[in-house]
Design a protein around this motif. Structure first.
Motif, PDB file in Angstrom:
ATOM      1  N   ASP A  72      15.338   8.508  14.227  1.00 51.98           N
ATOM      2  CA  ASP A  72      14.130   8.371  15.031  1.00 51.98           C
ATOM      3  C   ASP A  72      13.721   6.906  15.092  1.00 51.98           C
ATOM      4  OD1 ASP A  72      14.003  11.105  15.378  1.00 51.98           O
ATOM      5  OD2 ASP A  72      12.704  11.418  13.634  1.00 51.98           O
ATOM      6  N   ARG A  73      12.823   6.607  15.994  1.00 51.46           N
ATOM      7  CA  ARG A  73      12.363   5.227  16.082  1.00 51.46           C
ATOM      8  C   ARG A  73      11.596   4.872  14.816  1.00 51.46           C
ATOM      9  NH1 ARG A  73       7.305   3.915  17.313  1.00 51.46           N
ATOM     10  NH2 ARG A  73       5.846   5.585  17.711  1.00 51.46           N
ATOM     11  N   PHE A  74      11.582   3.607  14.484  1.00 58.96           N
ATOM     12  CA  PHE A  74      10.969   3.140  13.242  1.00 58.96           C
ATOM     13  C   PHE A  74       9.459   3.338  13.301  1.00 58.96           C
ATOM     14  CE2 PHE A  74       9.540   0.054  10.111  1.00 58.96           C
ATOM     15  CZ  PHE A  74      10.396   0.345   9.079  1.00 58.96           C
ATOM     16  N   ASP A  75       8.901   3.891  12.242  1.00 60.39           N
ATOM     17  CA  ASP A  75       7.471   4.168  12.175  1.00 60.39           C
ATOM     18  C   ASP A  75       6.767   3.061  11.391  1.00 60.39           C
ATOM     19  OD1 ASP A  75       4.931   5.230  12.080  1.00 60.39           O
ATOM     20  OD2 ASP A  75       5.595   7.256  11.568  1.00 60.39           O
ATOM     21  N   TRP A  76       6.175   2.126  12.088  1.00 61.91           N
ATOM     22  CA  TRP A  76       5.514   0.985  11.463  1.00 61.91           C
ATOM     23  C   TRP A  76       4.270   1.407  10.694  1.00 61.91           C
ATOM     24  CZ3 TRP A  76       7.999  -3.419  10.959  1.00 61.91           C
ATOM     25  CH2 TRP A  76       9.047  -3.672  11.822  1.00 61.91           C
ATOM     26  N   ARG A  77       3.635   2.503  11.098  1.00 61.00           N
ATOM     27  CA  ARG A  77       2.443   2.981  10.408  1.00 61.00           C
ATOM     28  C   ARG A  77       2.771   3.361   8.964  1.00 61.00           C
ATOM     29  NH1 ARG A  77       1.140   8.022   9.363  1.00 61.00           N
ATOM     30  NH2 ARG A  77      -0.982   8.482   8.734  1.00 61.00           N
ATOM     31  N   ILE A  82       2.561   2.207   3.067  1.00 64.98           N
ATOM     32  CA  ILE A  82       3.235   2.037   1.772  1.00 64.98           C
ATOM     33  C   ILE A  82       3.037   0.607   1.251  1.00 64.98           C
ATOM     34  CG2 ILE A  82       5.461   2.048   0.592  1.00 64.98           C
ATOM     35  CD1 ILE A  82       4.482   4.837   1.314  1.00 64.98           C
ATOM     36  N   VAL A  83       3.307  -0.386   2.080  1.00 65.59           N
ATOM     37  CA  VAL A  83       3.155  -1.777   1.641  1.00 65.59           C
ATOM     38  C   VAL A  83       1.685  -2.077   1.357  1.00 65.59           C
ATOM     39  CG1 VAL A  83       3.416  -4.185   2.358  1.00 65.59           C
ATOM     40  CG2 VAL A  83       5.254  -2.555   2.790  1.00 65.59           C
ATOM     41  N   GLY A  84       0.796  -1.571   2.192  1.00 67.34           N
ATOM     42  CA  GLY A  84      -0.637  -1.780   1.973  1.00 67.34           C
ATOM     43  C   GLY A  84      -1.108  -1.161   0.671  1.00 67.34           C
ATOM     44  N   ALA A  85      -0.611   0.041   0.342  1.00 66.18           N
ATOM     45  CA  ALA A  85      -0.993   0.694  -0.914  1.00 66.18           C
ATOM     46  C   ALA A  85      -0.533  -0.128  -2.116  1.00 66.18           C
ATOM     47  CB  ALA A  85      -0.408   2.100  -0.973  1.00 66.18           C
ATOM     48  N   VAL A  86       0.651  -0.712  -2.038  1.00 71.61           N
ATOM     49  CA  VAL A  86       1.151  -1.540  -3.146  1.00 71.61           C
ATOM     50  C   VAL A  86       0.323  -2.813  -3.279  1.00 71.61           C
ATOM     51  CG1 VAL A  86       3.140  -2.858  -3.974  1.00 71.61           C
ATOM     52  CG2 VAL A  86       3.474  -0.574  -3.032  1.00 71.61           C
ATOM     53  N   ILE A  87      -0.053  -3.417  -2.158  1.00 73.10           N
ATOM     54  CA  ILE A  87      -0.897  -4.620  -2.198  1.00 73.10           C
ATOM     55  C   ILE A  87      -2.265  -4.282  -2.789  1.00 73.10           C
ATOM     56  CG2 ILE A  87      -2.121  -6.297  -0.751  1.00 73.10           C
ATOM     57  CD1 ILE A  87       0.399  -6.270   1.067  1.00 73.10           C
ATOM     58  N   VAL A 106      -1.263   6.125  -5.539  1.00 71.76           N
ATOM     59  CA  VAL A 106      -0.593   7.384  -5.178  1.00 71.76           C
ATOM     60  C   VAL A 106      -1.294   8.059  -4.009  1.00 71.76           C
ATOM     61  CG1 VAL A 106       0.018   9.686  -6.003  1.00 71.76           C
ATOM     62  CG2 VAL A 106       0.370   7.705  -7.470  1.00 71.76           C
ATOM     63  N   VAL A 107      -2.618   8.116  -4.049  1.00 77.32           N
ATOM     64  CA  VAL A 107      -3.352   8.787  -2.969  1.00 77.32           C
ATOM     65  C   VAL A 107      -3.184   8.030  -1.653  1.00 77.32           C
ATOM     66  CG1 VAL A 107      -5.638   9.463  -2.160  1.00 77.32           C
ATOM     67  CG2 VAL A 107      -4.972   9.933  -4.517  1.00 77.32           C
ATOM     68  N   LEU A 108      -3.306   6.699  -1.678  1.00 75.56           N
ATOM     69  CA  LEU A 108      -3.145   5.927  -0.442  1.00 75.56           C
ATOM     70  C   LEU A 108      -1.741   6.047   0.136  1.00 75.56           C
ATOM     71  CD1 LEU A 108      -5.077   2.576  -1.087  1.00 75.56           C
ATOM     72  CD2 LEU A 108      -5.722   4.472   0.405  1.00 75.56           C
ATOM     73  N   SER A 109      -0.735   5.953  -0.720  1.00 80.61           N
ATOM     74  CA  SER A 109       0.638   6.044  -0.210  1.00 80.61           C
ATOM     75  C   SER A 109       0.976   7.462   0.247  1.00 80.61           C
ATOM     76  CB  SER A 109       1.638   5.551  -1.253  1.00 80.61           C
ATOM     77  OG  SER A 109       1.553   6.314  -2.423  1.00 80.61           O
ATOM     78  N   SER A 110       0.254   8.461  -0.247  1.00 85.31           N
ATOM     79  CA  SER A 110       0.479   9.845   0.197  1.00 85.31           C
ATOM     80  C   SER A 110       0.122  10.036   1.669  1.00 85.31           C
ATOM     81  CB  SER A 110      -0.333  10.818  -0.657  1.00 85.31           C
ATOM     82  OG  SER A 110       0.111  10.799  -1.982  1.00 85.31           O
ATOM     83  N   PHE A 111      -0.756   9.196   2.188  1.00 81.41           N
ATOM     84  CA  PHE A 111      -1.105   9.288   3.612  1.00 81.41           C
ATOM     85  C   PHE A 111       0.096   9.008   4.508  1.00 81.41           C
ATOM     86  CE2 PHE A 111      -5.527   8.652   2.111  1.00 81.41           C
ATOM     87  CZ  PHE A 111      -6.124   9.717   2.785  1.00 81.41           C
ATOM     88  N   ALA A 112       1.144   8.389   3.971  1.00 85.07           N
ATOM     89  CA  ALA A 112       2.335   8.098   4.762  1.00 85.07           C
ATOM     90  C   ALA A 112       3.173   9.345   5.017  1.00 85.07           C
ATOM     91  CB  ALA A 112       3.184   7.039   4.060  1.00 85.07           C
TER      92      ALA A 112
END
Length: 154
Positions: A72-77, A82-87, A106-112
């Motif tokens: 599939d096309r790359f999902d930038w969201r 994921i990167v935002g949650a790590v930052i 964990v909760v923020l990255s789960s939104f991905a």
């Protein structure tokens, strides 16, 4: 040769590239021998194994027996979440401590996830907090700020 499983093919190419990169960087360190390993020995051989695994995965994607898949096309969201949650984790670690910042990560990255569930995200967060405590604090004896600094419980 026709690529039947594009997903496996490009995964294999990614493994090959990452493995070759790490093996090449590891050659800049002292290698040593199997009996007396230098700092470059383990990353070099790990990179070689990863590159070989990549070749194997990429070649199986060319097999006539491979399942037909498409990428599939790359999902930038998802990447941004994921990167935002790590930052956010890195920024919150000192003021909030390991427990709260790990839970928030964990909760923020789960939104991905496409199958996001509050119940699963919270359960995973609690599990990872307990695992982090057992593995890093109790098991390895690492010293982290565990609770928010303003509580004075560290």
């Amino acid at each position: 040769m026709r690529i039947r499983s594009r997903q496996d093919f490009w995964s294999g190419i990614m493994f090959l590239g990452i493995g070759a990169f790490f093996a090449a960087v590891a050659t800049g360190y002292q290698m040593g021998t199997a009996a007396r390993m230098g700092p470059g020995y383990f990353p070099f051989w790990l990179g070689i194994v990863l590159a070989l695994l990549g070749v194997l995965v990429a070649l199986t994607a060319l097999s006539p027996k491979a399942e037909e898949t498409h990428v599939d096309r790359f999902d930038w969201r998802i990447l941004g979440l994921i990167v935002g949650a790590v930052i956010v984790y890195g920024l919150l670690m000192r003021p909030l401590g390991v427990y709260l910042s790990t839970f928030i990560l964990v909760v923020l990255s789960s939104f991905a996830s496409h199958e996001f569930s509050w119940k699963v995200a919270i359960a995973n967060g609690v599990f990872l907090v307990v695992f982090s405590y057992l593995a890093f604090v109790k098991g390895l004896g690492l010293i982290f700020p565990l609770w928010p600094s303003f509580l004075g419980m560290n």
